[in-house]
Design an enzyme around this catalytic site. Structure first.
Site, PDB file in Angstrom:
ATOM      1  N   SER A 227       5.318  -9.197   0.204  1.00 45.77           N
ATOM      2  CA  SER A 227       5.897  -8.841   1.497  1.00 45.77           C
ATOM      3  C   SER A 227       5.178  -9.452   2.691  1.00 45.77           C
ATOM      4  O   SER A 227       5.663  -9.356   3.817  1.00 45.77           O
ATOM      5  CB  SER A 227       5.898  -7.313   1.652  1.00 45.77           C
TER       6      SER A 227
ATOM      7  N   HIS B 182       0.822  -1.200   0.000  1.00 45.04           N
ATOM      8  CA  HIS B 182       0.000   0.000   0.000  1.00 45.04           C
ATOM      9  C   HIS B 182       0.862   1.258   0.000  1.00 45.04           C
ATOM     10  O   HIS B 182       0.520   2.259  -0.629  1.00 45.04           O
ATOM     11  CB  HIS B 182      -0.920   0.003   1.221  1.00 45.04           C
TER      12      HIS B 182
ATOM     13  N   TRP C 174      -1.389  -6.681  -6.693  1.00 45.08           N
ATOM     14  CA  TRP C 174      -1.643  -5.720  -7.767  1.00 45.08           C
ATOM     15  C   TRP C 174      -0.379  -4.985  -8.196  1.00 45.08           C
ATOM     16  O   TRP C 174      -0.164  -4.744  -9.393  1.00 45.08           O
ATOM     17  CB  TRP C 174      -2.732  -4.745  -7.365  1.00 45.08           C
ATOM     18  N   ASN C 175       0.481  -4.605  -7.257  1.00 47.61           N
ATOM     19  CA  ASN C 175       1.732  -3.962  -7.653  1.00 47.61           C
ATOM     20  C   ASN C 175       2.547  -4.880  -8.551  1.00 47.61           C
ATOM     21  O   ASN C 175       3.069  -4.456  -9.583  1.00 47.61           O
ATOM     22  CB  ASN C 175       2.564  -3.594  -6.413  1.00 47.61           C
TER      23      ASN C 175
ATOM     24  N   GLU D 207       3.632  -4.231 -12.402  1.00 44.31           N
ATOM     25  CA  GLU D 207       5.056  -4.186 -12.724  1.00 44.31           C
ATOM     26  C   GLU D 207       5.402  -5.230 -13.779  1.00 44.31           C
ATOM     27  O   GLU D 207       6.245  -4.989 -14.653  1.00 44.31           O
ATOM     28  CB  GLU D 207       5.879  -4.377 -11.454  1.00 44.31           C
TER      29      GLU D 207
ATOM     30  N   ASP E 158      -5.987   5.853   1.998  1.00 43.77           N
ATOM     31  CA  ASP E 158      -6.073   4.493   1.482  1.00 43.77           C
ATOM     32  C   ASP E 158      -7.514   3.995   1.626  1.00 43.77           C
ATOM     33  O   ASP E 158      -8.191   4.296   2.609  1.00 43.77           O
ATOM     34  CB  ASP E 158      -5.116   3.605   2.280  1.00 43.77           C
TER      35      ASP E 158
END
Length: 473
Positions: free
Chosen positions: A286, A19, A366-367, A371, A111
């Protein structure tokens, strides 16, 4: 009449790596455009002021209400969320009331699972905008969950997760039960379930919605969200938009991306020794944890897949009662080898952009998905929680840029999927990824949709600044 005020935005991320990163990208983009930004993190997930490329961006932190030694893990997510809603909310209000920065705060960008930002902003008379850090397809699904519950589709009446799921507008014939967000497998009375439903409802009180996506990737779902929000800003991929703007790269890419973990850059040297498009990159984000059995199945499957692999294997990622066994396995895996490289954390954007990398075995966060798209690297998705289940379905069945390994982890399946992705060179996946990656690149150039949407957002923030009033203390 009050004097016009400069815009001053408070950005409030949920305190987790996935986030923080996109919201930090947004903070730097806004600051580079002349908007004053205060980035508010927690003491536990504090961002370093040294990563700021602009005098208009400052970093502050408050307590999340938990003791320093609390693990803040998925296993104890209920305690974490409760502390955010109570103790951290009180500290946020105290901080804003004591804030003396000039110009005064004019807007809170919170957020989408930090409704405390919306609550406190409303209380203090400041406009609030919601930034949901996952996909539009997942957010639309979240908004439809109350309807699913009302219609008796949730909770599931039996354990057949392969049964087709009907009723999500815009996705008929696409979903199985197992493809819904992970919370849909929980009892609706559970605290985390209620938390995420309540957070989604609270988002509708925000004046606008920001999403880290782009129009040509999720246009149909974005259109549906415009029936809920008057203003929707699709400004992704944010990491690519920031790179296109060349913000902060002079001080080093690692500082720019705002990683909360120390990156082991030795893996880049190892990649330099590998053949073009030969390496499978493996990372499950993570937060995800795996069992020793899963680790062994993944290991054997990757080895049997016949390709060299770079594996991000966090020291806190292995679940097991025998700590010595875990340490022994990790030590063995991390011995340097021509065919494998295992590190605790890696500079992911750089890894995906390296010419040696040809595939990405990912949790489908999602990141990571964005990417991978930006780098043009096809995916194998092994989702764990949250939005990852639905992301992986869109990856495999809508965008057709990868394979879905959902809810299975055996060496034979891992080997087969690695070989399919890396050796068979699945033509449909490669063509789809090339097309969508090109659309991603087009969205972040100066005349691209995401760049224009960011421009609209910045102009509206300036308008808010001109019409806002100071917080009453």
């Amino acid at each position: 009449m009050e004097d016009p005020r400069e815009p001053h935005v408070l950005i409030l991320p949920f305190p987790a790596q996935g986030h923080t990163k996109p919201m930090l990208c947004l903070a730097k983009l806004l600051a580079s455009a002349g908007v004053r930004v205060t980035f508010l993190s927690t003491h536990h997930n504090r961002c370093s002021p040294s990563s700021s490329p602009s005098p208009l961006l400052r970093f502050v932190s408050i307590s999340d209400g938990l003791p320093d030694d609390h693990p803040r893990s998925l296993e104890l997510i209920g305690e974490f969320l409760l502390s955010i809603k109570t103790a951290m909310k009180a500290r946020l209000r105290e901080f804003l009331l004591s804030e003396s920065a000039e110009p005064p705060l004019t807007c809170v960008i919170a957020d989408g699972i930090m409704s405390i930002g919306i609550d406190v902003a409303e209380e203090l008379g400041v406009l609030a905008i919601s930034f949901r850090t996952f996909s539009a397809c997942c957010l639309w699904t979240f908004f439809c969950v109350p309807t699913f519950i009302h219609e008796g589709k949730l909770p599931f009446p039996d354990d057949d997760l392969d049964k087709e799921f009907h009723g999500l507008p815009g996705a008929e014939g696409l979903l199985r039960r197992r493809d819904l967000p992970s919370m849909c497998r929980s009892q609706i009375e559970s605290n985390p379930y209620r938390y995420f439903l309540d957070e989604t409802t609270t988002m509708t009180r925000a004046s606008a919605l920001i999403l880290n996506t782009f129009d040509t990737l999720e246009g149909p779902m974005l259109s549906r969200l415009t029936t809920i929000f008057a203003n929707v800003y699709a400004i992704g991929p944010l990491h690519a938009l920031a790179a296109e703007s060349d913000i902060g790269h002079s001080s080093g890419r690692t500082a720019f991306v705002g990683s909360l973990r120390i990156e082991d850059r030795s893996c880049m040297t190892w990649l330099d020794s590998q053949a073009s498009r030969s390496v499978v990159y493996v990372s499950f984000g993570s937060l995800a944890k795996i069992t020793i059995d899963q680790l062994m199945e993944l290991r054997h499957g990757l080895v049997d897949g016949g390709r060299p692999f770079l594996w991000v294997l966090r020291e806190d990622a292995i679940l097991g009662e025998n700590e010595e066994t875990v340490k022994s396995l990790l030590s063995e895996l991390k011995v340097p080898s021509e065919r494998r490289c295992v590190v605790n954390w890696a500079p992911q954007e750089e890894v995906l952009a390296h010419p040696a990398v040809g595939g990405f075995l990912s949790h489908g966060g999602w990141n990571s998905t964005l990417e991978s798209i930006a780098a043009g690297i096809p995916m194998i998705c092994w989702p764990h929680t949250g939005d990852q289940q639905i992301n992986s379905r869109w990856v495999s069945e809508v965008w057709k840029i990868g394979l879905d390994m959902k809810d299975t982890c055996d060496r034979s399946t891992v080997e087969t999927m690695v070989r399919t992705l890396m050796e068979d060179k699945n033509e449909e996946i490669m063509k789809s990824m090339a097309r969508i990656s090109a659309l991603s690149s087009a969205s972040v150039v100066s005349e691209g949709s995401s760049s224009k949407n960011l421009g609209r957002l910045i102009e509206n923030l300036r308008k808010i600044g001109r019409t806002s009033r100071a917080i009453s203390r």
